[in-house]
Design an enzyme around this catalytic site. Structure first.
Site, PDB file in Angstrom:
ATOM      1  N   THR A  97       0.852  -1.185   0.000  1.00  0.00           N
ATOM      2  CA  THR A  97       0.000   0.000   0.000  1.00  0.00           C
ATOM      3  C   THR A  97       0.888   1.234   0.000  1.00  0.00           C
ATOM      4  OG1 THR A  97      -1.717  -1.179   1.222  1.00  0.00           O
ATOM      5  CG2 THR A  97      -1.852   1.225   1.181  1.00  0.00           C
ATOM      6  N   LYS A 173      -7.351   1.017  -2.334  1.00  0.00           N
ATOM      7  CA  LYS A 173      -6.923   0.461  -1.051  1.00  0.00           C
ATOM      8  C   LYS A 173      -6.932   1.522   0.051  1.00  0.00           C
ATOM      9  CE  LYS A 173      -5.198  -2.062   2.207  1.00  0.00           C
ATOM     10  NZ  LYS A 173      -3.868  -2.670   2.144  1.00  0.00           N
ATOM     11  N   LYS A 242       0.276   4.527   8.740  1.00  0.00           N
ATOM     12  CA  LYS A 242       1.016   4.848   7.511  1.00  0.00           C
ATOM     13  C   LYS A 242       0.051   5.040   6.344  1.00  0.00           C
ATOM     14  CE  LYS A 242       2.609   1.357   5.176  1.00  0.00           C
ATOM     15  NZ  LYS A 242       1.909   1.430   3.854  1.00  0.00           N
TER      16      LYS A 242
END
Length: 284
Positions: A97, A173, A242
């Site tokens: 990701t 995502k 993150k």
């Protein structure tokens, strides 16, 4: 048809994914710098190699990259011993990701080396990687997606072709992750509300799971709760942070308001850990 596949990153997600490719009858050449992960990979039937370049060199066409972040992805793809250093055409499937802007930049940097970049982001956690039940969101030209589909089917049970433009799967995502993060903070506040009324967390989760409060977080609370109770730097909670940070950075670049994501990010960083510490202190 049996293929030779390069696989970079044999951590919590990558090892299960690579193992399922082996179980599907493919030869997998895997790289990971961690000796422990290399040992586990060997036991799973993966041929361990010494660099990303070697993994790419052994691959008949396709290389998967499943490392933690953008810096690691750039290193294994464009570094001195990276995939791009192998002077043969390859398709690299980036499952990490990142964010759409970073992904498109990587694709542009790889193209002169004959490397076609595809983003195939994933959701489903390590147990889904082991079971081959991941949800995979893939951005690739239709013909490339069709060629990759048999491999993806070995790793996931829900495969979505979200578009042809590289970076689209990264955006998808991040949308999943911000929904997850916001939902998590909603469950946290629900716990706070009933905590002083002697309603147990287990009972609350049972009620949420059969009401309009139903969510993956509530139904999988025993898996989520340890993230907060036994925080380990660099593991699950930090990975989610993150990703939320990436979503906010992308939103800022596009002048796109995401106030709930921003608030959840700040609460997740500060409020819940402090509250959990207070509860531990009260319990002692």
């Amino acid at each position: 048809m049996t293929a030779s596949i390069g696989f970079i990153g044999l951590g919590a997600m990558g090892l299960g994914m690579a193992t399922n490719l082996v179980r599907g009858g493919h030869r997998v050449y895997g790289y990971d710098p961690d000796p422990g992960r290399r040992g586990l990979a060997t036991a799973a039937g993966i041929t361990v190699v010494d660099s990303p370049a070697e993994a790419a060199r052994h691959a008949s066409e396709t290389v998967f990259s499943v490392v933690r972040d953008a810096a690691q992805t750039r290193a294994v793809l464009l570094g001195d011993a990276g995939v791009a250093s192998v002077a043969v055409p390859r398709t690299v499937v980036v499952c990490s990701t990142l964010d759409p802007t970073t992904m498109r930049g990587l694709a542009d940097a790889l193209d002169p080396h004959g490397v076609t970049a595809v983003d195939a982001t994933m959701s489903g956690a390590p147990w889904g990687a082991e079971a081959g039940t991941l949800t995979l969101m893939v951005a690739a030209p239709a013909d490339v997606f069709g060629r990759l589909r048999p491999l993806l089917d070995l790793m996931g049970s829900n495969i979505f072709h979200v578009g042809e433009r590289v970076g689209t799967a990264q955006a998808t995502k991040l949308a999943v992750q911000l929904t997850f993060g916001i939902n998590m903070m909603g469950v946290f506040e629900a716990i706070r509300l009933v905590d002083s009324h002697d309603v147990s967390e287990d009972q609350l989760m049972a009620m949420l799971s059969v009401s309009v409060g139903r969510s993956w977080v509530a139904e999988n609370w025993p898996r989520v709760k340890p993230w907060w109770e036994r925080y380990v730097a660099g593991e699950d909670l930090d990975i989610l942070l993150k990703d939320l940070r990436s979503a906010l950075r992308e939103a800022d670049a596009e002048i796109l308001p995401l106030p709930m994501t921003a608030l959840s990010f700040q609460l997740m960083r500060h409020v819940w850990p402090a509250w959990s510490a207070l509860r531990e202190q009260d319990a002692s």
